[in-house]
Design an enzyme around this catalytic site. Structure first.
Site, PDB file in Angstrom:
ATOM      1  N   GLY A  19       7.624  86.722  56.470  1.00 57.61           N
ATOM      2  CA  GLY A  19       6.836  87.557  55.573  1.00 57.61           C
ATOM      3  C   GLY A  19       6.330  86.746  54.396  1.00 57.61           C
ATOM      4  N   TYR A  20       5.091  86.992  54.000  1.00 60.87           N
ATOM      5  CA  TYR A  20       4.471  86.201  52.929  1.00 60.87           C
ATOM      6  C   TYR A  20       3.721  87.060  51.921  1.00 60.87           C
ATOM      7  CZ  TYR A  20       0.594  86.926  56.145  1.00 60.87           C
ATOM      8  OH  TYR A  20      -0.327  87.498  56.975  1.00 60.87           O
ATOM      9  N   GLU A  95       0.172  95.779  61.280  1.00 60.49           N
ATOM     10  CA  GLU A  95      -0.596  94.571  61.003  1.00 60.49           C
ATOM     11  C   GLU A  95      -1.833  94.392  61.882  1.00 60.49           C
ATOM     12  OE1 GLU A  95       0.160  92.711  58.392  1.00 60.49           O
ATOM     13  OE2 GLU A  95       1.966  93.871  57.981  1.00 60.49           O
TER      14      GLU A  95
END
Length: 185
Positions: A19-20, A95
């Site tokens: 995760g970013y 996403e």
């Protein structure tokens, strides 16, 4: 074990998700741990026009994507094998709206100086109209300030991401620059 999930697991038997951005502060799936990590070969950037979560077709917002080159500090979510199929289904639904991301297997390093883990992440698809080439920080801040979508205000997305990164000891100069240019709320 779901046969489609088995090839995505690390050698230790867990699913890892890198995760970013918003996953850091709103993962939405069960995980056993959230671990600081470094991914090389990609960097975090506001490179996707959002007409769903953080904007509309009339007034698109900007969301983060992993783009080619550089490195990105983020987190690895360790997911129990029993939860892996449900986590992947949730992530794909979240996403993959509009196909703006490609689900990809990467290798990230646990920090500080830890072992490498195979992980699933979502990388920006450069060939789409929704891909945003480099914008000046002022233009990115203006789009983010104006964007509001089904998941809320685009500015909240940016500010929540900056705050969570700071809580992890990560300073992202590009995000900090854009946040500093936002008009007062």
């Amino acid at each position: 074990m779901d046969q489609a999930v088995a090839p995505l697991l690390d050698a230790d038997g867990f699913l890892y998700v890198f995760g970013y951005g918003s996953l850091i502060w709103k993962p939405g799936f069960p995980h056993a741990a959230m671990l600081p990590a470094l991914l090389r070969g990609f960097h975090r950037r506001f490179c996707i026009w959002s007409t769903h979560h953080r904007g509309t077709p009339e007034r698109p917002g900007l969301v983060l994507g992993l783009d080619r080159g550089g490195a990105c500090r983020g987190v690895l979510f360790r997911v129990e094998p029993a939860d892996a199929a449900a986590a992947l289904a949730y992530l794909d639904a979240r996403e993959m709206i509009g196909g703006v991301y490609e689900r990809r297997m990467v290798t990230a390093r646990l920090l500080p100086g830890g072992e490498f883990k195979r992980a699933v992440t979502f990388v920006a698809v450069r060939g789409l109209d929704s891909y945003c080439r480099a914008l000046a920080p002022e233009a990115a801040a203006a789009a983010i300030a104006a964007g509001v979508g089904l998941s809320g205000a685009n500015r909240d997305y940016l500010l929540n991401t900056v705050a969570e990164l700071r809580s992890l000891g990560v300073r992202d100069a590009g995000l900090d620059r854009i946040a500093a240019l936002l008009p007062p709320d």
